[in-house]
Design a protein around this motif. Sequence first.
Motif, PDB file in Angstrom:
ATOM      1  N   ASN A  38       0.841  -1.185   0.000  1.00 29.38           N
ATOM      2  CA  ASN A  38       0.000   0.000   0.000  1.00 29.38           C
ATOM      3  C   ASN A  38       0.885   1.246   0.000  1.00 29.38           C
ATOM      4  O   ASN A  38       1.881   1.293   0.710  1.00 29.38           O
ATOM      5  CB  ASN A  38      -0.907  -0.021   1.233  1.00 29.38           C
ATOM      6  CG  ASN A  38      -2.015   0.986   1.134  1.00 29.38           C
ATOM      7  OD1 ASN A  38      -1.777   2.167   0.912  1.00 29.38           O
ATOM      8  ND2 ASN A  38      -3.232   0.523   1.320  1.00 29.38           N
ATOM      9  N   SER A  39       0.535   2.253  -0.778  1.00 25.19           N
ATOM     10  CA  SER A  39       1.359   3.462  -0.871  1.00 25.19           C
ATOM     11  C   SER A  39       1.514   4.171   0.472  1.00 25.19           C
ATOM     12  O   SER A  39       2.542   4.808   0.718  1.00 25.19           O
ATOM     13  CB  SER A  39       0.769   4.430  -1.902  1.00 25.19           C
ATOM     14  OG  SER A  39      -0.509   4.869  -1.498  1.00 25.19           O
ATOM     15  N   THR A  40       0.537   4.037   1.366  1.00 26.51           N
ATOM     16  CA  THR A  40       0.667   4.678   2.678  1.00 26.51           C
ATOM     17  C   THR A  40       1.799   4.056   3.493  1.00 26.51           C
ATOM     18  O   THR A  40       2.410   4.727   4.310  1.00 26.51           O
ATOM     19  CB  THR A  40      -0.648   4.590   3.485  1.00 26.51           C
ATOM     20  OG1 THR A  40      -1.032   3.219   3.604  1.00 26.51           O
ATOM     21  CG2 THR A  40      -1.754   5.378   2.814  1.00 26.51           C
ATOM     22  N   GLU A  41       2.097   2.765   3.246  1.00 27.64           N
ATOM     23  CA  GLU A  41       3.222   2.120   3.923  1.00 27.64           C
ATOM     24  C   GLU A  41       4.549   2.675   3.425  1.00 27.64           C
ATOM     25  O   GLU A  41       5.513   2.772   4.172  1.00 27.64           O
ATOM     26  CB  GLU A  41       3.186   0.607   3.693  1.00 27.64           C
ATOM     27  CG  GLU A  41       2.015  -0.092   4.352  1.00 27.64           C
ATOM     28  CD  GLU A  41       2.035  -1.579   4.066  1.00 27.64           C
ATOM     29  OE1 GLU A  41       3.063  -2.212   4.334  1.00 27.64           O
ATOM     30  OE2 GLU A  41       1.021  -2.087   3.561  1.00 27.64           O
ATOM     31  N   GLY A  45       3.054   8.996   5.660  1.00 26.41           N
ATOM     32  CA  GLY A  45       2.601  10.342   6.010  1.00 26.41           C
ATOM     33  C   GLY A  45       3.357  11.473   5.333  1.00 26.41           C
ATOM     34  O   GLY A  45       3.029  12.636   5.534  1.00 26.41           O
ATOM     35  N   GLN A  46       4.354  11.154   4.540  1.00 26.52           N
ATOM     36  CA  GLN A  46       5.103  12.195   3.835  1.00 26.52           C
ATOM     37  C   GLN A  46       4.581  12.335   2.416  1.00 26.52           C
ATOM     38  O   GLN A  46       3.944  11.432   1.881  1.00 26.52           O
ATOM     39  CB  GLN A  46       6.590  11.838   3.806  1.00 26.52           C
ATOM     40  CG  GLN A  46       7.174  11.754   5.193  1.00 26.52           C
ATOM     41  CD  GLN A  46       8.686  11.583   5.149  1.00 26.52           C
ATOM     42  OE1 GLN A  46       9.318  11.782   4.131  1.00 26.52           O
ATOM     43  NE2 GLN A  46       9.246  11.211   6.279  1.00 26.52           N
ATOM     44  N   LYS A  47       4.865  13.465   1.788  1.00 24.41           N
ATOM     45  CA  LYS A  47       4.416  13.698   0.417  1.00 24.41           C
ATOM     46  C   LYS A  47       5.304  12.976  -0.592  1.00 24.41           C
ATOM     47  O   LYS A  47       4.845  12.586  -1.667  1.00 24.41           O
ATOM     48  CB  LYS A  47       4.416  15.196   0.126  1.00 24.41           C
ATOM     49  CG  LYS A  47       3.887  15.545  -1.234  1.00 24.41           C
ATOM     50  CD  LYS A  47       3.853  17.033  -1.467  1.00 24.41           C
ATOM     51  CE  LYS A  47       3.400  17.305  -2.893  1.00 24.41           C
ATOM     52  NZ  LYS A  47       3.346  18.721  -3.190  1.00 24.41           N
ATOM     53  N   ALA A  48       6.590  12.786  -0.263  1.00 29.73           N
ATOM     54  CA  ALA A  48       7.522  12.167  -1.205  1.00 29.73           C
ATOM     55  C   ALA A  48       8.587  11.370  -0.462  1.00 29.73           C
ATOM     56  O   ALA A  48       8.896  11.663   0.696  1.00 29.73           O
ATOM     57  CB  ALA A  48       8.181  13.243  -2.066  1.00 29.73           C
ATOM     58  N   LEU A  60       9.534   9.237  -5.437  1.00 34.33           N
ATOM     59  CA  LEU A  60       8.134   8.858  -5.536  1.00 34.33           C
ATOM     60  C   LEU A  60       7.331   9.922  -4.801  1.00 34.33           C
ATOM     61  O   LEU A  60       7.561  10.171  -3.617  1.00 34.33           O
ATOM     62  CB  LEU A  60       7.882   7.487  -4.900  1.00 34.33           C
ATOM     63  CG  LEU A  60       6.442   6.983  -4.964  1.00 34.33           C
ATOM     64  CD1 LEU A  60       6.016   6.726  -6.410  1.00 34.33           C
ATOM     65  CD2 LEU A  60       6.274   5.740  -4.123  1.00 34.33           C
ATOM     66  N   GLN A  61       6.411  10.572  -5.515  1.00 33.11           N
ATOM     67  CA  GLN A  61       5.685  11.709  -4.956  1.00 33.11           C
ATOM     68  C   GLN A  61       4.185  11.526  -5.134  1.00 33.11           C
ATOM     69  O   GLN A  61       3.724  11.104  -6.190  1.00 33.11           O
ATOM     70  CB  GLN A  61       6.140  12.981  -5.679  1.00 33.11           C
ATOM     71  CG  GLN A  61       5.453  14.235  -5.255  1.00 33.11           C
ATOM     72  CD  GLN A  61       6.003  15.440  -5.999  1.00 33.11           C
ATOM     73  OE1 GLN A  61       7.121  15.427  -6.494  1.00 33.11           O
ATOM     74  NE2 GLN A  61       5.214  16.488  -6.075  1.00 33.11           N
TER      75      GLN A  61
END
Length: 72
Positions: A38-41, A45-48, A60-61
Motif C-alpha cells: 500500500n502506498s501509505t506504507e 505520512g510524507q508527500k515524497a 516517488l511523490q
Amino acid sequence: MSIALPASHTLSLPARTPAHTQAASGSHGTGSSAASVNSTEILRGQKAVEINHNGSTYRLQATRLGKLILTK
C-alpha cells in the motif's frame, strides 16, 4: 527487499502470501507474481520519498489529486 526512506527509515516488505500472488497475477494478466504494498506504507505520512535502485535515486511523490509520480 527493502525501500530506502528519508531520515534513515527502512520499509521491509511483507513476505509473499498466496493472496498477494493471486491478486498480482490476476490484476495484471501477465501470469507473473509481484509483491503488493500500500502506498501509505511507503510514504508514511510524507508527500515524497527517495528510492535508491541500481545506483540511481528516484523520487516517488503523491500529488494533491491522489496520483503517484516516479521521477529519476
